[in-house]
Design an enzyme around this catalytic site. Structure first.
Site: not given
Length: 613
Positions: A21-22, A60, A226-227
């Site tokens: 994530e992130d 997300c 995811d980003h």
């Protein structure tokens, strides 16, 4: 299959996704000197590093919806954070197609697709693993590592990094210009690197499992985020900082023919999440469903795309419609609701960590200019030269020397939105209201190309109105979405709107809740008709949670003018959405965001609320 034994007859690759994530591209192999990622860096030496890889959304759920379907979330209507989108019965997501092709599919454990994942995997749980498969099956396994999420990043919990022996020195970090340079912000930024080091340990463990099972040379491995970073200016921001991701692709020698079009260990090949599912299907020798909109970038028939498209819509209770297109150097962004700042007066921007620090420094008047801009209305169009301005500080959209480039990218974006029937042009309330008994995808495709061009024409008035009377034909349109966009354009217009008041009064009684809600919101903010409050109360009482959410967002945006609605909010509306999530809300979906909007509306009126921080 017994540990240490690989199938001697397997002729198709196993495929492993290790996602986290992130985080933006800050692995050591991307040249970041603060990163401690030995496992990833060692893997990168014998793999391919993608320097132009992107999530299609900077948050997300829509990113993951795109990733697992091979379709733009805006095509499915799944672009709004934590929604419950009705999708076509014929939709088969990546693991379903792979199962039909003979693969074992496992997911550990996050889904967050904005639609149900039930029955779509062989196994989706916190114990899911390729080791649970039958002996004769190749596998597609996903491990979603959540330690780098914005929650741990901002929480600064020592327990999250107790496996580390070395820690990042906050004095050594380099903050971007849009974050204030304070000791607390440096500590958070440094902690982000420590969480990355914990993720690297997890990568090492999974690669070790493959090696132990004798499968390392049988498995194609994807490692990616995811980003962008889970910090202001990145996550939720439709810019390169929110969209660009790290992506390492390991292809064993046995399967090198899949990447013979990519020379060396680094590539500038542009790829987006929409392309991952068809790429995996191509690697697996499976047929890519016609419905999928991405293109395979590996294997036979691999496609090199000219543009990558991005989108930002509702995140939590902060409504947005923004779109982007990137050509490999220039990023063009169009904001369809420029009157709304990125950093809205909402609970999600009033929580702890980096947000709390920005709010503290803002109160002291100590924010740098680049951070202060987050609180201001956005420019309708932006153009960034990422080659010369990688931190996106110079908007070139209004410069004459870039006029032809802006027109070219704007036209490409328009065509993409129309071709794929971008459901952001319908608005969440309208598209979900029309989707009773059918999917949002089908709703959008019931519109002709010409009809969608007309929707886009109405939406493009936002931020461009010189005389509000120009909007009157749209106010009187028989198409609800055109009426809605005319109201958004009116809301963004800062001049006198007295001449439109008769139309506003009529639209407050519109049969379409999204239209009535927006008209009533504008009337409260800029008019004098007390019936607007009655309309908003009526919308808050609707049984449809999606429409209630739109109304709750409008009420939050009233500031102190929401005061007349407080008694009904406190006594009747909020209790319907109260529960145990974060100690306050009924569920993680619409009720949470309704509750968050109503909580902030009360806070705006000086009511003390014990909200989750």
């Amino acid at each position: 299959m017994a540990i240490g034994q690989a199938s001697a007859t397997q002729d198709r690759p196993n495929i492993l996704w290790i996602s986290h994530e992130d985080l933006s591209p800050i692995y050591g192999c991307y040249g970041d000197s603060l990163a401690r990622t030995p496992a990833i860096d060692e893997l990168a030496k014998r793999s391919i590093r993608f320097d132009q890889a992107f999530s299609n959304a900077p948050i997300c759920a829509p990113a993951r919806s795109t990733l697992i379907t091979g379709m733009y979330a805006t095509s499915l209507g799944s672009q709004h954070l934590r929604s419950e989108t009705p999708v076509p019965e014929s939709l088969k997501i990546l693991p379903e197609v792979l199962r039909e092709a003979g693969y074992y599919t496992s997911n550990n454990v996050k889904t967050d697709y904005n639609f149900s994942h039930e029955g779509r995997w062989d196994e989706s749980s916190n114990t899911a693993h390729w080791r649970n498969r039958p002996d004769d099956k190749p596998f597609f396994s996903v491990f979603n590592i959540m330690i780098t999420h914005e929650g741990p990043t901002n929480a600064l919990r020592k327990t999250d990094t107790e496996s580390l022996k070395e820690f990042t020195d906050p004095d050594q970090v380099m903050l971007p210009p849009y974050l204030p340079d304070s000791p607390k912000m440096r500590q958070i930024w440094a902690h982000m690197y420590d969480l990355l080091a914990v993720f690297d340990q997890r990568v090492a463990s999974l690669l070790g499992d493959l090696e132990e099972d004798g499968l390392l040379e049988e498995t194609i491995v994807f490692v990616f985020s995811d980003h962008g970073h889970g910090l202001p200016g990145h996550k939720r921001w439709l810019n390169n900082a929110g969209l660009q991701i790290p992506f390492i692709l390991h292809v064993p020698e046995k399967y090198k023919h899949f990447v013979d079009h990519i020379p060396g260990t680094t590539t500038d090949l542009k790829v987006g999440f929409v392309d991952f599912a068809p790429t995996v299907l191509n690697l697996a020798g499976a047929t890519v469903p016609e419905m999928m909109e991405g293109k395979s970038f590996l294997g036979e028939g691999a496609t090199e795309k000219e543009y990558v498209f991005g989108y930002r819509d509702r995140a939590d209770d902060c409504y947005e419609v923004s779109r982007s297109v990137y050509d490999g150097r220039y990023l063009y962004v169009r904001h369809f609701m420029p009157q709304l700042p990125y950093y809205q007066n909402a609970l999600i921007f009033n929580k702890g960590g980096s947000y709390e620090e920005i709010n503290r420094l803002r109160a002291l008047g100590q924010l740098p200019d680049a951070t202060q801009r987050m609180f201001l209305p956005k420019e309708t169009e932006l153009l960034f030269d990422l080659e010369n301005d990688p931190l996106e500080q110079k908007n070139l959209a209004t410069r004459e020397e870039h006029a032809s480039r802006v027109r070219k990218l704007a036209d490409e974006l328009d065509e993409w939105m129309i071709r794929h029937r971008d459901t952001g042009l319908l608005s969440e309330g309208i598209m979900m209201g029309q989707a009773k008994g059918r999917s949002v995808y089908e709703v959008a495709r019931a519109y002709s190309r010409e009809s969608y061009q007309q929707l886009l024409e109405a939406a493009r008035w936002v931020g461009k109105v010189s005389d509000p009377n120009h909007l009157i034909p749209y106010f009187e349109s028989g198409e609800p979405a055109q009426r809605y966009w005319a109201l958004i354009a009116l809301d963004a217009y800062v001049g006198n709107i007295e001449s439109t008041m008769p139309h506003l009064k009529k639209l407050m009684k519109d049969a379409v809740p999204a239209v009535a809600t927006k008209a009533a919101e504008i009337m409260v903010k800029r008019g004098t008709d007390p019936e607007a409050y009655e309309i908003l109360e009526k919308m808050l009482r609707l049984p449809d949670e999606v429409q209630v959410l739109q109304a709750a967002i409008s009420v939050r945006q009233l500031g102190k003018k929401a005061a007349p609605l407080l008694p009904v909010i406190q006594d009747e509306i909020f209790p319907q959405y109260a529960g145990t999530i974060w100690g306050r809300y009924k569920s993680w979906s619409y009720p949470m965001f309704i509750g968050m909007a109503l909580d902030q509306a009360q806070i705006n009126c000086n009511v003390a609320i014990d909200t989750h921080r």
